[in-house]
Design a protein around this motif. Structure first.
Motif, mmCIF file in Angstrom:
data_model
loop_
_atom_site.group_PDB
_atom_site.id
_atom_site.type_symbol
_atom_site.label_atom_id
_atom_site.label_comp_id
_atom_site.label_asym_id
_atom_site.label_seq_id
_atom_site.Cartn_x
_atom_site.Cartn_y
_atom_site.Cartn_z
ATOM 1 N N THR A 206 23.344 39.671 -5.485
ATOM 2 C CA THR A 206 23.794 40.070 -4.156
ATOM 3 C C THR A 206 24.628 38.931 -3.558
ATOM 4 O O THR A 206 24.689 37.834 -4.121
ATOM 5 N N PHE A 207 25.222 39.180 -2.427
ATOM 6 C CA PHE A 207 25.968 38.138 -1.728
ATOM 7 C C PHE A 207 25.037 37.207 -0.947
ATOM 8 O O PHE A 207 25.477 36.165 -0.458
ATOM 9 N N ALA A 208 23.761 37.557 -0.828
ATOM 10 C CA ALA A 208 22.807 36.702 -0.111
ATOM 11 C C ALA A 208 22.805 35.313 -0.723
ATOM 12 O O ALA A 208 22.748 35.156 -1.931
ATOM 13 N N GLY A 209 22.897 34.295 0.121
ATOM 14 C CA GLY A 209 22.900 32.924 -0.352
ATOM 15 C C GLY A 209 24.283 32.376 -0.665
ATOM 16 O O GLY A 209 24.431 31.217 -1.032
ATOM 17 N N SER A 210 25.321 33.194 -0.513
ATOM 18 C CA SER A 210 26.688 32.743 -0.779
ATOM 19 C C SER A 210 27.210 31.909 0.388
ATOM 20 O O SER A 210 26.831 32.128 1.538
ATOM 21 N N THR A 211 28.087 30.955 0.069
ATOM 22 C CA THR A 211 28.717 30.132 1.107
ATOM 23 C C THR A 211 30.226 30.166 0.942
ATOM 24 O O THR A 211 30.752 30.297 -0.162
ATOM 25 N N VAL A 212 30.920 30.048 2.079
ATOM 26 C CA VAL A 212 32.378 29.980 2.096
ATOM 27 C C VAL A 212 32.756 28.669 2.758
ATOM 28 O O VAL A 212 32.224 28.320 3.808
ATOM 29 N N SER A 213 33.687 27.930 2.131
ATOM 30 C CA SER A 213 34.132 26.649 2.670
ATOM 31 C C SER A 213 35.647 26.606 2.705
ATOM 32 O O SER A 213 36.323 27.300 1.949
ATOM 33 N N ILE A 214 36.178 25.747 3.579
ATOM 34 C CA ILE A 214 37.626 25.585 3.756
ATOM 35 C C ILE A 214 37.982 24.110 3.632
ATOM 36 O O ILE A 214 37.150 23.238 3.914
ATOM 37 N N SER A 215 39.228 23.852 3.229
ATOM 38 C CA SER A 215 39.723 22.479 3.145
ATOM 39 C C SER A 215 41.188 22.432 3.549
ATOM 40 O O SER A 215 41.960 23.339 3.216
ATOM 41 N N ASP A 216 41.566 21.372 4.263
ATOM 42 C CA ASP A 216 42.974 21.106 4.547
ATOM 43 C C ASP A 216 43.671 20.581 3.303
ATOM 44 O O ASP A 216 44.889 20.563 3.226
ATOM 45 N N ASP A 217 42.888 20.089 2.350
ATOM 46 C CA ASP A 217 43.432 19.480 1.141
ATOM 47 C C ASP A 217 43.903 20.550 0.163
ATOM 48 O O ASP A 217 43.239 21.562 -0.032
ATOM 49 N N ILE A 218 45.038 20.294 -0.440
ATOM 50 C CA ILE A 218 45.586 21.181 -1.464
ATOM 51 C C ILE A 218 45.440 20.454 -2.802
ATOM 52 O O ILE A 218 45.809 19.284 -2.915
ATOM 53 N N VAL B 161 30.923 29.926 -3.063
ATOM 54 C CA VAL B 161 29.864 29.641 -4.032
ATOM 55 C C VAL B 161 28.811 30.734 -3.886
ATOM 56 O O VAL B 161 28.292 30.967 -2.791
ATOM 57 N N TYR B 162 28.521 31.411 -4.998
ATOM 58 C CA TYR B 162 27.550 32.502 -5.002
ATOM 59 C C TYR B 162 26.160 31.964 -5.324
ATOM 60 O O TYR B 162 26.002 30.844 -5.817
ATOM 61 N N SER B 163 25.155 32.768 -5.084
ATOM 62 C CA SER B 163 23.757 32.324 -5.233
ATOM 63 C C SER B 163 23.406 31.912 -6.664
ATOM 64 O O SER B 163 22.489 31.129 -6.872
ATOM 65 N N ASN B 164 24.152 32.402 -7.653
ATOM 66 C CA ASN B 164 23.872 32.023 -9.040
ATOM 67 C C ASN B 164 24.686 30.801 -9.487
ATOM 68 O O ASN B 164 24.664 30.420 -10.645
ATOM 69 N N GLY B 165 25.432 30.191 -8.549
ATOM 70 C CA GLY B 165 26.199 28.997 -8.856
ATOM 71 C C GLY B 165 27.640 29.250 -9.252
ATOM 72 O O GLY B 165 28.424 28.305 -9.356
ATOM 73 N N GLU B 166 28.003 30.504 -9.507
ATOM 74 C CA GLU B 166 29.407 30.794 -9.809
ATOM 75 C C GLU B 166 30.253 30.459 -8.581
ATOM 76 O O GLU B 166 29.802 30.595 -7.442
ATOM 77 N N THR B 167 31.492 30.030 -8.828
ATOM 78 C CA THR B 167 32.356 29.573 -7.748
ATOM 79 C C THR B 167 33.742 30.174 -7.898
ATOM 80 O O THR B 167 34.275 30.261 -9.003
ATOM 81 N N ASP B 168 34.316 30.595 -6.781
ATOM 82 C CA ASP B 168 35.706 31.036 -6.737
ATOM 83 C C ASP B 168 36.486 30.050 -5.884
ATOM 84 O O ASP B 168 36.032 29.658 -4.798
ATOM 85 N N PHE B 169 37.654 29.636 -6.373
ATOM 86 C CA PHE B 169 38.551 28.763 -5.629
ATOM 87 C C PHE B 169 39.872 29.491 -5.421
ATOM 88 O O PHE B 169 40.325 30.219 -6.297
ATOM 89 N N PHE B 170 40.519 29.263 -4.289
ATOM 90 C CA PHE B 170 41.846 29.811 -4.066
ATOM 91 C C PHE B 170 42.504 29.138 -2.871
ATOM 92 O O PHE B 170 41.835 28.518 -2.050
ATOM 93 N N GLU B 171 43.823 29.251 -2.828
ATOM 94 C CA GLU B 171 44.580 28.849 -1.651
ATOM 95 C C GLU B 171 44.957 30.127 -0.916
ATOM 96 O O GLU B 171 45.169 31.170 -1.540
ATOM 97 N N ALA B 172 45.045 30.017 0.416
ATOM 98 C CA ALA B 172 45.404 31.183 1.205
ATOM 99 C C ALA B 172 46.002 30.762 2.537
ATOM 100 O O ALA B 172 45.753 29.659 3.027
ATOM 101 N N LEU B 173 46.781 31.672 3.094
ATOM 102 C CA LEU B 173 47.229 31.551 4.469
ATOM 103 C C LEU B 173 46.239 32.322 5.325
ATOM 104 O O LEU B 173 45.796 33.414 4.947
ATOM 105 N N THR B 174 45.884 31.772 6.470
ATOM 106 C CA THR B 174 44.977 32.456 7.395
ATOM 107 C C THR B 174 45.843 33.225 8.383
ATOM 108 O O THR B 174 46.521 32.628 9.217
ATOM 109 N N PHE B 175 45.826 34.540 8.265
ATOM 110 C CA PHE B 175 46.682 35.382 9.091
ATOM 111 C C PHE B 175 46.057 35.745 10.427
ATOM 112 O O PHE B 175 46.769 36.108 11.357
#
Length: 151
Positions: free
Chosen positions: A6-18, A106-120
């Motif tokens: 499930t998505f329970a335990g997932s976290t979302v983070s942001i960075s100014d760093d590219i 970062v998902y509850s099982n430790g898998e991680t997605d990374f990406f760059e995006a514009l915040t619209f």
């Protein structure tokens, strides 16, 4: 075979760093510092969508379909408002910026997605007396897509 999570335990983070390189190693480099976005209540769906390029052959009357250009989808993040949360402050500032920001899920099982995006957007969701004050942030993922890292 991995067990679905499930998505329970997932976290979302942001960075100014590219990152210097658009890969897992680049996003995990010492110079890229991620700040957790607090009070995330929902992470929207995402994925690459291709345009349909088609033509119809007069002789056979059949239509042929091919994949054309693609677009990375919008990603919506719903958040309970906490004006003192550093991640929310960064995300709101990103909505006023024309620069890409780095994101990590970062998902509850430790898998991680990374990406760059514009915040619209960083828009108030509205509500009534039985609603937590919330905002919805809309991200447009960079055309290089999402880097899926395993645990």
């Amino acid at each position: 075979m991995a067990t679905p999570i499930t998505f329970a335990g997932s976290t979302v983070s942001i960075s100014d760093d590219i990152p210097a390189t658009y890969n897992e190693a680049g996003f995990e480099a010492v110079g890229v510092v991620f700040t957790p976005i607090g009070e995330v209540t929902s992470i929207g769906g995402r994925g690459r969508t291709y345009n349909d390029v088609s033509y119809t052959n007069l002789a056979t009357r059949g239509t042929t379909h091919r994949k054309g250009s693609y677009d990375e989808s919008e990603l919506s993040i719903e958040i309970g408002v906490d004006r003192s949360n550093a991640g929310q402050v960064l995300l709101k500032a990103a909505s006023d910026s024309d620069a890409n920001h780095s994101f990590r899920i970062v998902y509850s099982n430790g898998e991680t997605d990374f990406f760059e995006a514009l915040t619209f957007s960083f828009a108030d969701a509205g509500g009534d007396s039985d609603t937590i004050r919330a905002v919805t942030a809309t991200l447009r993922v960079d055309s290089r897509g999402i880097i899926e890292a395993t645990a």
